[in-house]
Enzyme design. Structure first.
Site, PDB file in Angstrom:
ATOM      1  CG  ASP A   1     -68.286  18.338  29.345  1.00 12.04           C
ATOM      2  OD1 ASP A   1     -68.260  19.371  30.048  1.00 12.04           O
ATOM      3  OD2 ASP A   1     -67.256  17.764  28.966  1.00 12.04           O
TER       4      ASP A   1
ATOM      5  CE  LYS B   1     -65.086  19.745  30.749  1.00 18.26           C
ATOM      6  NZ  LYS B   1     -64.691  18.950  29.580  1.00 18.26           N
TER       7      LYS B   1
ATOM      8  CB  CYS C   1     -65.752  15.172  30.996  1.00 20.05           C
ATOM      9  SG  CYS C   1     -64.698  15.676  29.596  1.00 20.05           S
TER      10      CYS C   1
HETATM   11  C1  VGL Z   1     -65.204  14.509  26.617  1.00 20.07           C
HETATM   12  C2  VGL Z   1     -63.811  13.453  25.131  1.00 20.07           C
HETATM   13  C3  VGL Z   1     -63.388  14.651  24.630  1.00 20.07           C
HETATM   14  C4  VGL Z   1     -66.226  14.402  27.713  1.00 20.07           C
HETATM   15  C5  VGL Z   1     -64.786  15.731  26.119  1.00 20.07           C
HETATM   16  O1  VGL Z   1     -67.012  15.352  27.910  1.00 20.07           O
HETATM   17  O2  VGL Z   1     -66.248  13.354  28.386  1.00 20.07           O
HETATM   18  N1  VGL Z   1     -64.700  13.373  26.115  1.00 20.07           N
HETATM   19  N2  VGL Z   1     -63.882  15.787  25.126  1.00 20.07           N
END
Ligand code: VGL
Ligand code: ZN
Length: 206
Positions: free
Chosen positions: A8, A106, A151
């Site tokens: 991410d 995702k 994540c």
């Molecule tokens: C994430 C919160 C919501 C992350 C993704 O990438 O850690 N955290 N969506």
């Protein structure tokens, strides 16, 4: 076969992003250096529809940080982030995409979140990442990115469960830290589950 999983590294988790992780940008140069050293590099991308159930804005009287039950599962509510096709969902500009072999998205189902790059939070559906890595003969995964306490953590826990030898590159991760020690606790949890916590210098010098 070893693979690097970059989690991410998207605008919304970096500077000025909707769900900015303190100092998130700082890991990108390290991620680029690491990526150049691996034969297989996979990136995950948080990729939500605008009506996603994890967004506080999609629930009456709700604020980010609150917990609700979403389709039977506990869900922390977040600010609107990583909406499909938006700037916030794009990989950060400084990330060198050349070394990235495959991208796994995702969080696309509005009724369930997906912190892990492998499965949604209810382990109901696979993203295909485990199957992909196994097909490529990957035995060992190195994990880096954002965010340590969500994540990265759930990706590492699933990687261990899937039978991969799992390394988390701690200095190439940053956390949300809703509570100040969330990232430290997350690293301890990953270690207890069987992941090895290492530093980028060890990986880059090996
Ligand atoms: C994430 C919160 C919501 C992350 C993704 O990438 O850690 N955290 N969506
Ligand atoms: Zn998300």
């Amino acid at each position: 076969m070893q693979a690097l999983l970059l989690i991410d590294l998207q605008n919304d988790f970096c500077r000025y992003g909707a769900l900015a992780v303190t100092d998130g940008n700082a890991v990108v140069p390290l991620a680029n250096d690491l990526a150049a050293r691996f034969d297989l590099v996979v990136a995950t991308q948080d990729w939500h529809p605008a009506d996603h159930g994890s967004f506080a804005a999609n629930h009456l009287w709700s604020k980010p940080g609150q917990t609700i039950i979403l389709d039977g599962l506990e869900q922390i509510l977040w600010p609107v982030h990583c909406v499909q096709e938006s700037f916030g969902a794009q990989f950060v500009n400084e990330l060198n995409l050349e070394n990235i072999t495959e991208i796994f998205q995702k969080g696309t189902d509005p009724l369930i979140d997906s912190y892990s790059g492998f499965y949604d939070n209810g382990h109901r559906k696979s993203t295909g990442l485990a199957e992909y890595l196994k097909e490529k003969g990957v035995k060992t995964v190195y994990i880096a990115g954002l965010a340590t306490d969500y994540c990265v953590k759930f990706t590492a826990l699933d990687a261990v469960k899937e039978g991969f030898e799992t390394y988390v590159i701690a200095d190439t991760c940053r956390g949300v830290n809703l509570q100040a020690d969330d990232s430290e606790n997350a690293l301890a949890e990953m270690r207890a589950a069987g992941a090895k916590i290492v530093q980028s210098s060890e990986v880059l010098s090996s």
